[in-house]
Design an enzyme around this catalytic site. Structure first.
Site, PDB file in Angstrom:
ATOM      1  N   GLU A  95       0.815  -1.360  -0.117  1.00 25.99           N
ATOM      2  CA  GLU A  95      -0.119  -0.025   0.165  1.00 25.99           C
ATOM      3  C   GLU A  95       0.694   1.240   0.077  1.00 25.99           C
ATOM      4  OE1 GLU A  95      -2.782  -0.469   3.259  1.00 25.99           O
ATOM      5  OE2 GLU A  95      -3.771  -2.068   2.143  1.00 25.99           O
ATOM      6  N   HIS A  98       7.016   1.954  -1.179  1.00 25.36           N
ATOM      7  CA  HIS A  98       8.127   1.089  -1.178  1.00 25.36           C
ATOM      8  C   HIS A  98       8.391   0.344  -2.288  1.00 25.36           C
ATOM      9  CE1 HIS A  98      11.004   0.273   2.532  1.00 25.36           C
ATOM     10  NE2 HIS A  98      11.277  -0.480   1.803  1.00 25.36           N
ATOM     11  N   PHE A 123      19.266 -10.681 -13.469  1.00 21.76           N
ATOM     12  CA  PHE A 123      18.172 -10.024 -13.028  1.00 21.76           C
ATOM     13  C   PHE A 123      17.076 -11.014 -12.845  1.00 21.76           C
ATOM     14  CE2 PHE A 123      14.345  -7.102 -12.557  1.00 21.76           C
ATOM     15  CZ  PHE A 123      14.805  -6.428 -11.604  1.00 21.76           C
TER      16      PHE A 123
END
Ligand code: DLZ
Length: 165
Positions: A95, A98, A123
């Site tokens: 939410e 981050h 990756f």
């Protein structure tokens, strides 16, 4: 290439170089461990299927995906006999912002390692909207992105070797 409809574990073995002489590092983030362990297993199996021996695979763990950059850099510096490194993580949207900062940081950080150091870093970080998407891509219905990363690591190891001559 979109992953919908693509099985991430499928590859043409005849187009993968024999990897029995190569050495690989794998760095695994512990955040969303059930996902990253699935990715590790996919990468490990792909290396083994193409001839890599256990002794030539070194594994380090880090707390989260953000720490993959530092650990891959340290691995490049301290194991200069490695032919490629696979960075494994799973970032799942929450939410807050981050998610964006971790995804941005880790993708740019690994890109920088590839620009500035000689050992290629693959990756293998899933960046998903929810846990189900991550499950589907770490050994679920869309296959395992870890397998794809293992194959990419072998191909980059061969490319690096060929580029020396
Ligand atoms: C803090 C954090 C959050 C919220 N989410 C994830 C995630 O989905 N996947 C992941 O690999 N790591 C996450 N982290 C942890 C950060 O990567 C990092 O470990 C901390 O911010 C400490 O530097």
């Amino acid at each position: 290439m979109a992953t919908e409809g693509k099985n991430l574990s499928e590859y043409d073995k005849s187009r993968v170089p024999d990897a029995k002489e190569f050495r690989f590092g794998i760095v695994v983030a512990e955040w969303n461990e059930e996902i990253t362990e699935g990715l590790f297993q996919g990468a490990f199996n792909a290396l083994k299927e193409n001839g890599v021996i256990n002794e030539n695979i070194v594994r380090w763990n880090v707390p989260g995906s953000f720490e993959l950059i530092y650990a891959c850099k340290k691995m490049q510096e301290s194991y200069d006999m490695l032919d490629a490194i696979i960075a494994i993580g799973s970032v799942i949207e929450g939410e807050t912002k981050h998610f964006d900062f971790v995804c941005q940081g880790v993708s740019q950080g690994i890109k920088d390692l590839n620009v500035h150091h000689d050992i290629p870093v693959i990756f293998c970080v899933l960046t998903d909207k929810n846990m189900q998407q991550a499950i589907d891509r770490s050994g679920g219905k869309h296959g395992n992105k870890g397998s794809e990363a293992g194959v990419a690591a072998i191909k980059m190891a061969q490319l690096r070797k060929d580029a020396r001559f």
